[in-house]
Write an enzyme that holds these catalytic residues in place. Structure first.
Site, PDB file in Angstrom:
ATOM      1  N   SER A   1      -2.843 -10.578   3.934  1.00 48.35           N
ATOM      2  CA  SER A   1      -1.408 -11.035   4.151  1.00 48.35           C
ATOM      3  C   SER A   1      -1.288 -11.925   5.455  1.00 48.35           C
ATOM      4  O   SER A   1      -1.694 -13.014   5.526  1.00 48.35           O
ATOM      5  CB  SER A   1      -0.500  -9.830   4.083  1.00 48.35           C
ATOM      6  N   HIS A   2      -0.252 -11.485   6.376  1.00 54.84           N
ATOM      7  CA  HIS A   2       0.077 -12.096   7.537  1.00 54.84           C
ATOM      8  C   HIS A   2      -1.111 -11.730   8.802  1.00 54.84           C
ATOM      9  O   HIS A   2      -0.700 -12.240   9.962  1.00 54.84           O
ATOM     10  CB  HIS A   2       1.499 -11.854   7.869  1.00 54.84           C
TER      11      HIS A   2
ATOM     12  N   ASP B   1       3.830 -16.719   4.916  1.00 59.03           N
ATOM     13  CA  ASP B   1       2.808 -16.163   5.611  1.00 59.03           C
ATOM     14  C   ASP B   1       1.388 -16.524   4.787  1.00 59.03           C
ATOM     15  O   ASP B   1       1.346 -17.410   3.930  1.00 59.03           O
ATOM     16  CB  ASP B   1       3.009 -14.661   5.507  1.00 59.03           C
TER      17      ASP B   1
ATOM     18  N   ASP C   1      -0.359 -15.178   2.359  1.00 60.43           N
ATOM     19  CA  ASP C   1      -0.548 -15.225   1.066  1.00 60.43           C
ATOM     20  C   ASP C   1       0.779 -15.615   0.263  1.00 60.43           C
ATOM     21  O   ASP C   1       0.601 -15.613  -0.923  1.00 60.43           O
ATOM     22  CB  ASP C   1      -1.110 -13.762   0.588  1.00 60.43           C
TER      23      ASP C   1
ATOM     24  N   ARG D   1       5.655 -13.799   2.067  1.00 55.50           N
ATOM     25  CA  ARG D   1       6.803 -13.520   3.057  1.00 55.50           C
ATOM     26  C   ARG D   1       7.835 -14.774   3.138  1.00 55.50           C
ATOM     27  O   ARG D   1       7.021 -16.014   3.049  1.00 55.50           O
ATOM     28  CB  ARG D   1       6.260 -13.157   4.482  1.00 55.50           C
TER      29      ARG D   1
ATOM     30  N   LYS E   1       7.044  -9.880  -3.574  1.00 53.56           N
ATOM     31  CA  LYS E   1       7.855 -10.601  -2.919  1.00 53.56           C
ATOM     32  C   LYS E   1       7.311 -12.047  -3.083  1.00 53.56           C
ATOM     33  O   LYS E   1       6.191 -12.410  -3.131  1.00 53.56           O
ATOM     34  CB  LYS E   1       8.117 -10.317  -1.605  1.00 53.56           C
TER      35      LYS E   1
HETATM   36  C1  G1P Z   1       4.547  -4.023   6.757  1.00 58.53           C
HETATM   37  C2  G1P Z   1       6.157  -4.050   6.440  1.00 58.53           C
HETATM   38  C3  G1P Z   1       6.324  -3.732   5.157  1.00 58.53           C
HETATM   39  C4  G1P Z   1       5.773  -4.653   4.223  1.00 58.53           C
HETATM   40  C5  G1P Z   1       4.081  -4.452   4.537  1.00 58.53           C
HETATM   41  C6  G1P Z   1       3.186  -5.235   3.500  1.00 58.53           C
HETATM   42  O1  G1P Z   1       4.072  -2.669   6.686  1.00 58.53           O
HETATM   43  O2  G1P Z   1       6.617  -3.244   7.529  1.00 58.53           O
HETATM   44  O3  G1P Z   1       7.775  -3.985   4.843  1.00 58.53           O
HETATM   45  O4  G1P Z   1       5.774  -4.057   2.896  1.00 58.53           O
HETATM   46  O5  G1P Z   1       3.922  -4.716   5.719  1.00 58.53           O
HETATM   47  O6  G1P Z   1       3.643  -6.682   3.782  1.00 58.53           O
HETATM   48  P1  G1P Z   1       3.869  -1.673   7.710  1.00 58.53           P
HETATM   49  O7  G1P Z   1       2.845  -2.168   8.676  1.00 58.53           O
HETATM   50  O8  G1P Z   1       5.188  -1.650   8.495  1.00 58.53           O
HETATM   51  O9  G1P Z   1       3.329  -0.302   7.198  1.00 58.53           O
HETATM   52 ZN    ZN Z   2       1.926 -11.510   2.741  1.00 64.80          ZN
END
Ligand code: G1P
Ligand code: ZN
Length: 544
Positions: free
Chosen positions: A114-115, A278, A280, A283, A377
């Site tokens: 992901s990010h 982000d 992937d 976001r 999302k």
């Molecule tokens: C974080 C975000 C959460 C999101 C997840 C995946 O998780 O806070 O809302 O669903 O990344 O993108 P966390 O690191 O807080 O567990």
């Molecule tokens: Zn992501």
């Protein structure tokens, strides 16, 4: 003739998929048979892949291509009937979700962290999505985890790499491999949901946009949709070329990591509209000229204006937000007379509500917004939703926000992250707050009075499952809150997230800076949790 090789292996500690699959340092995944071990555990945990159809794609980060070849060979070895792969083994997460649904596939593998930063020293991840297109629920990730604890061998086809450069269908052993265009099906879905003519008209009228793809997966999606299909001028999409290390960036669309875009938008001569996505592509961050839209507010604005968009013309069945997300959308739902669900953090909790037709829109404060069009999302979707609303309503993002707050009140909101905190210190902090929950109601912090304090647990209204330990929440009279939880996605130490919220109904105060408006709430969090002393930090690492 192809040969299936059976290779002995043994359980590896800590292959526990979290809310977003299994995330580790890339070098860990590259370790001897580590990836193979986890993929075989995934197949074992889902009852095998024999006769199944899978979707495969990733966000293009370092190791994406090599990992994809392993997944393909192991799917073939497991007897999968077919695997649908995005060109170059790349797909945005929402596009992968759409392909699973469109083809009625049994599930899919998404290669992404992901990010999180990528590159040789960055992170990698493997996520299994189920047949509704969404992330595997806890029951499935638990059986994958169980499988990692007893694994003794894995099976892989002996074969060369498969060329994934052009859309075509090829065979690998008995398995069909359909290589598909990365963008086409997703773009067609967007065209069904949004008024492309209205948005084209908006760009024709001189409306200026900047979309920061952050050298991640959305570049090609954004260029095709915004520039080629909707007529935004070339160059509207910045950092459009996906790179294995995201250009050494941190592909997280927030004011800290999308700083160039942020600065451009905060100038009084900046574009009308800015957005970023982000690694992937799930976001999104939305910014107007000198008007940042918090993700919680974004969800509320989309809900309030949904019927202006063709795909949601008939209204919303309900909305859902993760617990720490601000309660701005609750106010919209109350006015619309629809249900509003509060779920634990993580997109997978929305799946049942979307499948059961109880919610149409859902969102998280962590720059995630989506709807029942897929089961993830969706960053580009959120941007199109905003563009569609602006095209119909006219006016600026700032105007739209102001009008929204005037109608519903403003939920000031911020999240303070303390990253890489010593894990024991972070757990001790949570225990310290947990120990106070029962006695907090009635206590005052400045003008704030605690009304309720508890540890959030969620009973899924669709399947009856219960998820406990989902964050500590302290609610003040008048609608404000402090929420504390530890991240489930970090890869080093612990990340403490402190979520702060305060409701303001007086329009004369709407222009206040959120950190100032929240000063008393921030002080209350410190008084309750002793964050500075316990983390050894003077200030949060990231404020969003
Ligand atoms: C974080 C975000 C959460 C999101 C997840 C995946 O998780 O806070 O809302 O669903 O990344 O993108 P966390 O690191 O807080 O567990
Ligand atoms: Zn992501």
């Amino acid at each position: 003739m192809t040969t299936i090789r059976t290779i002995p292996t043994e359980p590896i500690d800590g292959q526990k998929p979290g809310t977003s699959g299994l995330r580790k340092k890339t070098v860990v995944f590259q370790g001897h048979h580590y990836l193979e071990n986890f993929i075989q555990s995934t197949w074992n945990g889902i009852g095998g892949v024999k006769g199944k159809t899978l979707v495969l794609g990733g966000d293009g980060r370092h190791f994406n291509s090599q990992a994809a070849q392993v997944v393909i060979r192991m799917a073939a070895a497991g007897g999968a009937k077919k695997i649908i792969v995005g060109k170059r083994a790349q797909l945005s997460t929402p596009a992968a979700s759409h392909l699973i649904r469109k083809h009625g596939a049994d599930g899919g593998i998404i290669l992404s962290a992901s990010h999180n930063p990528g590159g040789a020293n960055g992170d990698f991840g493997v996520k299994y999505n189920i047949s509704n297109g969404g992330p595997a629920p806890e029951s499935v990730t638990a059986s994958i985890y169980d499988a990692t604890k007893v694994i003794s061998e894995f099976q892989i086809l002996e074969a060369q790499d498969v060329g994934l450069r052009i859309p075509e269908t090829v065979m690998l052993g008995d398995m069909e491999i359909e290589i598909v265009d990365n963008v086409a099906d997703y773009a067609a879905l967007m065209q069904e949901l949004f008024d492309f003519d209205a948005i084209t008209g908006l760009f024709k009228s001189g409306f200026r946009m900047r979309f920061d793809a952050m050298h991640a997966i959305t570049g090609p999606y954004a260029q095709t949709i915004f520039e080629d299909m909707l007529g935004a001028p070339p160059g509207t999409v910045m950092n459009a070329l996906p790179l294995p290390d995201f250009g050494e960036g941190h592909p997280d669309p927030n004011p800290t990591w999308a700083k160039t875009l942020w600065d451009e938008m905060m100038s009084d001569t900046g574009p009308d509209f800015g957005a970023a996505s982000d690694g992937d592509g799930d976001r999104n961050m939305i910014i107007g000229r000198q008007a940042y839209v918090s993700p919680s507010d974004s969800l509320a604005v989309l809900a309030a204006n949904a019927t202006l968009v063709p795909g949601y013309r008939d209204g919303l069945k309900g909305v859902a937000r993760s617990m720490p997300t601000s309660q701005a959308v609750d106010r919209v739902a109350a006015k619309l007379g629809i249900d509003c669900y509060e779920t634990p953090t993580g997109w997978k909790f929305f799946g049942n509500l979307l499948d059961a037709g109880r919610a149409t829109l859902c969102g998280e404060e962590s720059f995630g917004t989506g709807s029942d069009h897929v089961r993830e999302k969706d960053g580009v979707w959120a941007v199109l939703f905003w563009l569609n609303i602006l095209a119909v309503k006219g006016g600026s993002v700032a105007d739209l926000l102001k009008a929204h707050w005037a109608e519903y009140g403003r939920n000031y909101y911020s999240r303070h992250d303390y990253e890489g905190v010593d894990s024991d210190a972070a757990s001790a902090l949570m225990d310290h707050v947990r120990g106070q929950l029962a006695s907090l109601p009635g206590s005052t912090f400045g003008t704030l009075t605690v009304e309720t304090a508890d540890e959030f647990a969620y009973d899924d209204p669709v399947d009856g499952s219960r998820s406990e330990g989902q964050g500590l929440r302290i609610a003040f009279a008048g609608g404000g809150r402090v929420v504390l939880r530890l991240s489930g996605t970090g890869t080093e130490g612990a990340t403490l997230r402190v979520y702060l919220e305060k409701v303001e109904e007086d329009p004369a105060k709407f222009a206040q800076d959120p950190q100032e408006a929240l000063a008393e709430t921030i002080a209350a969090a410190e008084a309750i949790a002793g964050i500075k002393a316990r983390t050894g930090r003077d200030a949060p690492d990231v404020i969003t």
